[in-house]
Scaffold this motif. Sequence first.
Motif, short mmCIF file in Angstrom:
data_model
loop_
_atom_site.label_atom_id
_atom_site.label_comp_id
_atom_site.label_asym_id
_atom_site.label_seq_id
_atom_site.Cartn_x
_atom_site.Cartn_y
_atom_site.Cartn_z
N THR A 35 0.83 -1.21 0.00
CA THR A 35 0.00 0.00 0.00
C THR A 35 0.86 1.25 0.00
O THR A 35 0.59 2.21 -0.73
CB THR A 35 -0.94 -0.01 1.23
N GLN A 79 -7.02 0.94 -0.74
CA GLN A 79 -7.24 -0.35 -0.08
C GLN A 79 -8.63 -0.43 0.51
O GLN A 79 -9.32 -1.40 0.33
CB GLN A 79 -6.18 -0.59 0.99
N ASP A 90 -5.54 -1.17 -5.23
CA ASP A 90 -4.93 -1.72 -4.02
C ASP A 90 -5.87 -2.74 -3.40
O ASP A 90 -6.93 -2.39 -2.90
CB ASP A 90 -4.63 -0.58 -3.04
N GLU A 91 -5.49 -3.98 -3.48
CA GLU A 91 -6.28 -5.09 -2.93
C GLU A 91 -7.75 -5.00 -3.34
O GLU A 91 -8.63 -4.86 -2.47
CB GLU A 91 -6.17 -5.12 -1.40
MG LIG Z 1 -2.12 -2.83 1.92
#
Ligand SMILES: [Mg+2]
Lengths: 311, 397
Positions: free
Chosen positions: A46, A86, A158-159
């Motif tokens: 991240t 995220q 992000d994810e």
């Molecule tokens: Mg992360």
Amino acid sequence: MKNEPVIDVRNVHKSFKNVYAVKGIDFKIFKGQSVALLGPNGAGKTTLMEMIEGIQKPDTGDIFINGRKWKGNERDLHRIIGLSLQETRFIDRLTVTETLKLFAAFYELGQARVDEITRIIGLDEKTRSYVVNLSGGQRQRLALGIALLNNPQILLLDEPTTGLDPNARREIWSILGSLKKHSQTSLVLTTHYMEEAERLCERIIIIDKGQILKQGTLAQLVEENNGDKVIEFAIEESGTAIHRQRLESEFQIVWDDNGDKGFITLSRIENQLPEFLNVLNRNNLRLRHLECRRKTLDDVFTSMTGRRLSE
Amino acid sequence: MNKADRWIHQKQLIQLISAHFKEVTRQPAVIFWGIIFPILMALGLGIAFTRQPDIVRHVAVIEENADKSAEIAENEKTESLIDHFLETHASKTAGSDGRPPQYKITLTDEKLGNTTFIFTKTDWRHAMVRLKRGNIGIIMDEKNGRIQYHFDPSNTDAHFSYLKLSKIFNPNSAPYEVTSDQETPDQKSVSVRPLTVPGTRYIDFLVPGLMAMGIMMSCMWGMSYGMIDKRAKKLLRRMVATPMKKSYFLISLMTVRIAMNLIECTLLFFVAWLVFNITIQGSVAGLLAIFLAGNIAFGGIAIFISCRTDNTEIGNGLVNAVVMPMMVLSGVFFSYHNFPDWSIPFIQKLPLTLLTDGLRSIFIEGAGFAGVMFPTAVLLSIGICFFSVGLRFFRWH
Ligand SMILES: [Mg+2]
Ligand SMILES: Nc1ncnc2c1ncn2[C@@H]1O[C@H](COP(=O)(O)OP(=O)(O)O)[C@@H](O)[C@H]1O
């Protein structure tokens, strides 16, 4: 200028109060490539992504987007980047359409694009629902839709599927899959699911503790070092050092961190599995667990760190 | 900035304002606490403190007949003035247990409150006893066709009763010879000028205070929540990763607050006007000016205190630290002149005091635009200072 990278990360370092989160990372990403940053929690994914997104500043090192630094180019770079953080929660009591319209306005886009995106992310039925009433998967799709609004040259996710059930995850994958097919967007995503990296990205960068462990295509990563198959096993009364030594004298074994499971990498199961069983037999060792399979990215990660990707 | 760019930015601002407006108005609690609650408070406090309690006074009426023989009274058939009046105008309740009957007259008066006189017929001896005990303040009797009033001139309450009673029984004559320089001493024109005209009642004091409090509360709580919550949700961070103009975000928050406060204050005024007939005695332009300045001041302070934190608990604490002292000191509900003298100059410089006093000066004292220039300017400067410092240190990520 075909060979100019769209993202160029040069020896980037970043630390927080007492955490050295990113310790010198270098990579280039070219137009149309999809790259996964694969690593366990806390690897620094991240932090790295947010530095690429211009949200955080590297302590040292440089990041170039289309050959330009963030400083002084924010306005232009924001227009060509689409991203999802995220975890972002949007305004609870705004509907899906209203949320998309708000973000569309930031990019000078109108209702037509909002409708288009709604279709792409498959939320046609939910346009009038409040964001707070969406399921986790629907919320992630909304975040993805917002990332796609401006038809970005560079998409940074992000994810995107963390915490989603397998169905919801596959929905996101199929949206991204068709995006890849139909556009020249360069994609960077972070994940700790190896399937996600394998499925969506032709290039994978494995990150751990703020550093790149290894990178390449799936085939390159997996086939490196003598073989693409794995025997994963555990023996009764495993812990004892004598047993380990006996096995290790005959095979190259990687033990996981608890010393419970062993992994042997090999190329020809047909020859080597009987051999392995023989050795166990001779030493009077009994198996508690045995698994033969294709080598995965998780195995690659384990062979280098002794840990699994996702605990 | 070319034309297209300007349109884009207007679109951004419009969408931001619309999103924030929806966010606020879609929370039923906001509507209740922000708009309905202040009105209920005004109604409750206004009624509780504005209505006069009914005044009840006892009067002894000396029955001359009590001394004389009943026959004479019946023969002469001369009903006294007082008796006649009571029989025709008052409601009679028969006395129980051999007590004399009572007569009751209630004077309804919207301005001064109701007064009820209870007349009891008695003789001098009993009347004097009751006077000494303080049960009654005034004794009435009749001599030669004239009603006489007996009371202690130093007793103001008795004096009050006398004035009222004399007005009832001798409606055509003033209790005193009233002479006025301008007016002809026409006795009918002599009337009481009660001091409870609009402008001096508690409700007149209260409504501007409630408005100021509403503006402060709504700016401080609403705006700081709007910022801190979005920072905690990482929504701020997501928004500034687009070409959104940062200042527009804050401007839209402020605009929505001002609109909400305008609605709140207008409704509050409207209800108070309907129920209590309150008025704006001063300049409406001045009112708008100080209203806007107050919003900007508290909006600026809200931006300042929520420029860093992403924790709503800390935000609540900071808001409380700012709001509470002013709620106590600034005289929203009761005049701050009860505080020690040395503290008054300090209290008068608090933003909430400036706003409250400014609003009151327009509502009650009839101040003009110029009259509120000073507090308006101070509030504006406070707002702009806090706004710029807050914006300078604002944490978007
Ligand atoms: Mg992360
Ligand atoms: N703002 C921050 N302040 C302090 N430490 C941080 C901050 N952000 C990340 N870290 C730390 O840096 C490391 C990397 O975090 P992160 O980049 O979020 O990893 P990942 O995304 O791979 O899970 C972690 O140890 C995390 O605790």
